[in-house]
Write a protein that holds these residues in place. Sequence first.
Motif, PDB file in Angstrom:
ATOM      1  N   TYR A 128       2.949  -4.187   3.309  1.00  0.00           N
ATOM      2  CA  TYR A 128       4.121  -3.510   3.330  1.00  0.00           C
ATOM      3  C   TYR A 128       3.516  -2.165   3.017  1.00  0.00           C
ATOM      4  N   LEU A 129       4.133  -1.018   3.455  1.00  0.00           N
ATOM      5  CA  LEU A 129       3.914   0.435   2.988  1.00  0.00           C
ATOM      6  C   LEU A 129       4.925   1.064   2.316  1.00  0.00           C
ATOM      7  N   ILE A 130       4.472   2.073   1.387  1.00  0.00           N
ATOM      8  CA  ILE A 130       5.425   2.702   0.762  1.00  0.00           C
ATOM      9  C   ILE A 130       4.987   4.196   1.081  1.00  0.00           C
ATOM     10  N   CYS A 131       5.946   5.017   1.682  1.00  0.00           N
ATOM     11  CA  CYS A 131       5.581   6.510   2.260  1.00  0.00           C
ATOM     12  C   CYS A 131       6.718   7.404   1.454  1.00  0.00           C
ATOM     13  N   GLU A 132       5.839   8.478   1.182  1.00  0.00           N
ATOM     14  CA  GLU A 132       6.632   9.526   0.369  1.00  0.00           C
ATOM     15  C   GLU A 132       7.676  10.031   1.320  1.00  0.00           C
ATOM     16  N   ASP A 147      -3.153   8.186   5.799  1.00  0.00           N
ATOM     17  CA  ASP A 147      -2.005   8.159   6.591  1.00  0.00           C
ATOM     18  C   ASP A 147      -1.591   6.591   7.062  1.00  0.00           C
ATOM     19  N   ILE A 148      -0.781   6.617   7.890  1.00  0.00           N
ATOM     20  CA  ILE A 148      -0.299   5.315   8.592  1.00  0.00           C
ATOM     21  C   ILE A 148      -1.193   4.596   9.033  1.00  0.00           C
ATOM     22  N   MET A 169       0.951  -1.238   0.006  1.00  0.00           N
ATOM     23  CA  MET A 169       0.021  -0.045  -0.067  1.00  0.00           C
ATOM     24  C   MET A 169       0.736   0.992   0.003  1.00  0.00           C
ATOM     25  N   LYS A 170       0.467   2.269  -0.685  1.00  0.00           N
ATOM     26  CA  LYS A 170       0.967   3.602  -0.603  1.00  0.00           C
ATOM     27  C   LYS A 170       0.263   4.457   0.201  1.00  0.00           C
ATOM     28  N   ALA A 171       0.966   5.075   1.188  1.00  0.00           N
ATOM     29  CA  ALA A 171       0.563   6.067   2.194  1.00  0.00           C
ATOM     30  C   ALA A 171       0.282   7.312   1.477  1.00  0.00           C
ATOM     31  N   ASP A 172      -0.456   8.220   1.706  1.00  0.00           N
ATOM     32  CA  ASP A 172      -0.547   9.249   1.181  1.00  0.00           C
ATOM     33  C   ASP A 172      -0.748  10.537   2.262  1.00  0.00           C
ATOM     34  N   PHE A 173       0.422  11.353   2.280  1.00  0.00           N
ATOM     35  CA  PHE A 173       0.234  12.699   3.348  1.00  0.00           C
ATOM     36  C   PHE A 173      -0.428  13.671   2.672  1.00  0.00           C
ATOM     37  N   THR A 174      -0.828  13.817   1.415  1.00  0.00           N
ATOM     38  CA  THR A 174      -1.029  15.122   0.869  1.00  0.00           C
ATOM     39  C   THR A 174      -2.182  15.785   1.798  1.00  0.00           C
ATOM     40  N   ASP A 175      -1.705  17.052   2.066  1.00  0.00           N
ATOM     41  CA  ASP A 175      -2.833  18.019   2.730  1.00  0.00           C
ATOM     42  C   ASP A 175      -4.194  18.065   1.942  1.00  0.00           C
TER      43      ASP A 175
END
Length: 158
Positions: free
Chosen positions: A105-109, A84-85, A71-77
């Motif tokens: 597994y996570l992919i974080c920017e 988020d996590i 999964m890709k986490a996305d922290f975009t405002d």
Amino acid sequence: MSLFRKREPPASGPGAELPRAAVCSPSRAMTRRAAEWMGNLGGCRPLGILSDDCDDVVWQCTAERADLLLMKADFTDGAEEPRDISACCNVAVEVRRKLPDCRVYLICEDGHPEKLPALEKAVELKLIDGYCIGDLAAEQMRTWLSETAETISGRSAR
């Protein structure tokens, strides 16, 4: 032409032990690209999950008997629903209720050092199996696929 792909019969013989790797990203284009990249990388049977909804992700992983969820986490405002996590961990917990051996597994920017303690805690609590900050390297993905393949062989040996 059918909108649904034909379900493949259970694999047997050489290559049957390849992990089923599901990938879920905030955008459909990124999900498709990541699934294609994993397919080209080899060592798995990739599946793109084209939904961010927790129930959809859990259902698709269960239906496809995923061995690995990326999964890709996305922290975009500005995102409608930033993933988020915590949200990713909620999905991971639900997937593991249905598929206890599925590795997550996570992919974080990159550029969010404040997220590192939460990622470390998620691994420590075994909510996820690991994470990558920044671009996911082919070597790292191969490592995760190898770990997943070992889990599969251990499961079939039982």
